[in-house]
Design a protein around this motif. Sequence first.
Motif, mmCIF file in Angstrom:
data_model
loop_
_atom_site.group_PDB
_atom_site.id
_atom_site.type_symbol
_atom_site.label_atom_id
_atom_site.label_comp_id
_atom_site.label_asym_id
_atom_site.label_seq_id
_atom_site.Cartn_x
_atom_site.Cartn_y
_atom_site.Cartn_z
ATOM 1 N N ARG A 117 -37.701 11.962 29.038
ATOM 2 C CA ARG A 117 -37.164 12.822 27.974
ATOM 3 C C ARG A 117 -35.644 12.817 28.045
ATOM 4 N NH1 ARG A 117 -35.649 18.247 27.402
ATOM 5 N NH2 ARG A 117 -36.099 19.043 25.337
ATOM 6 N N LEU A 118 -35.019 12.688 26.888
ATOM 7 C CA LEU A 118 -33.565 12.772 26.823
ATOM 8 C C LEU A 118 -33.200 14.245 26.789
ATOM 9 C CD1 LEU A 118 -32.919 9.989 24.176
ATOM 10 C CD2 LEU A 118 -32.726 9.818 26.648
ATOM 11 N N VAL A 119 -32.470 14.694 27.788
ATOM 12 C CA VAL A 119 -32.185 16.106 27.969
ATOM 13 C C VAL A 119 -31.441 16.675 26.767
ATOM 14 C CG1 VAL A 119 -30.993 17.785 29.422
ATOM 15 C CG2 VAL A 119 -32.128 15.819 30.459
ATOM 16 N N GLY A 120 -31.989 17.752 26.205
ATOM 17 C CA GLY A 120 -31.337 18.470 25.129
ATOM 18 C C GLY A 120 -31.467 17.851 23.755
ATOM 19 N N LEU A 121 -31.963 16.641 23.663
ATOM 20 C CA LEU A 121 -32.034 15.955 22.385
ATOM 21 C C LEU A 121 -32.987 16.665 21.437
ATOM 22 C CD1 LEU A 121 -30.706 13.541 21.112
ATOM 23 C CD2 LEU A 121 -32.606 12.147 21.879
ATOM 24 N N SER A 122 -34.100 17.158 21.952
ATOM 25 C CA SER A 122 -35.085 17.810 21.084
ATOM 26 C C SER A 122 -34.605 19.161 20.578
ATOM 27 C CB SER A 122 -36.414 17.959 21.820
ATOM 28 O OG SER A 122 -36.245 18.785 22.952
ATOM 29 N N ASP A 123 -33.489 19.650 21.086
ATOM 30 C CA ASP A 123 -32.945 20.923 20.632
ATOM 31 C C ASP A 123 -32.172 20.795 19.324
ATOM 32 O OD1 ASP A 123 -33.965 22.116 22.932
ATOM 33 O OD2 ASP A 123 -32.125 21.762 24.053
ATOM 34 N N HIS A 124 -31.919 19.574 18.883
ATOM 35 C CA HIS A 124 -31.157 19.336 17.656
ATOM 36 C C HIS A 124 -32.091 19.455 16.458
ATOM 37 C CE1 HIS A 124 -27.238 18.044 19.301
ATOM 38 N NE2 HIS A 124 -27.991 17.808 20.371
ATOM 39 N N VAL A 125 -32.389 20.696 16.101
ATOM 40 C CA VAL A 125 -33.293 21.007 14.999
ATOM 41 C C VAL A 125 -32.524 21.756 13.917
ATOM 42 C CG1 VAL A 125 -35.354 21.024 16.468
ATOM 43 C CG2 VAL A 125 -34.049 23.137 16.121
#
Length: 92
Positions: free
Chosen positions: A3-11
């Motif tokens: 998992r790329l850290v923090g990437l999924s937080d870009h919503v």
Amino acid sequence: MPRLVGLSDHVPMRPLWLCRVCAAPWPCQPARLMLTRDYRRDRIGLSVYLAGRLFDATGDLITLNPDAVPPPTELFDRFLAWTRRRAGPGEG
């Protein structure tokens, strides 16, 4: 795949359709990277997903301020144009 850290937080932050992390117009570059990775084997699915988000964003932005909605071409470029398949070597 790690998992790329923090990437999924870009919503998206609705109804503004800005990124919750970097405040760039969503989908921001990190969101595009995440979406490209998540849909790497389903480019059509990515386009369908983003067409739905374009529909949602258009409705939200019109409701928020009908006089300041970005032009349709700008919204298309922001949500969908970047998903097109790139021509490879020897392709037209």
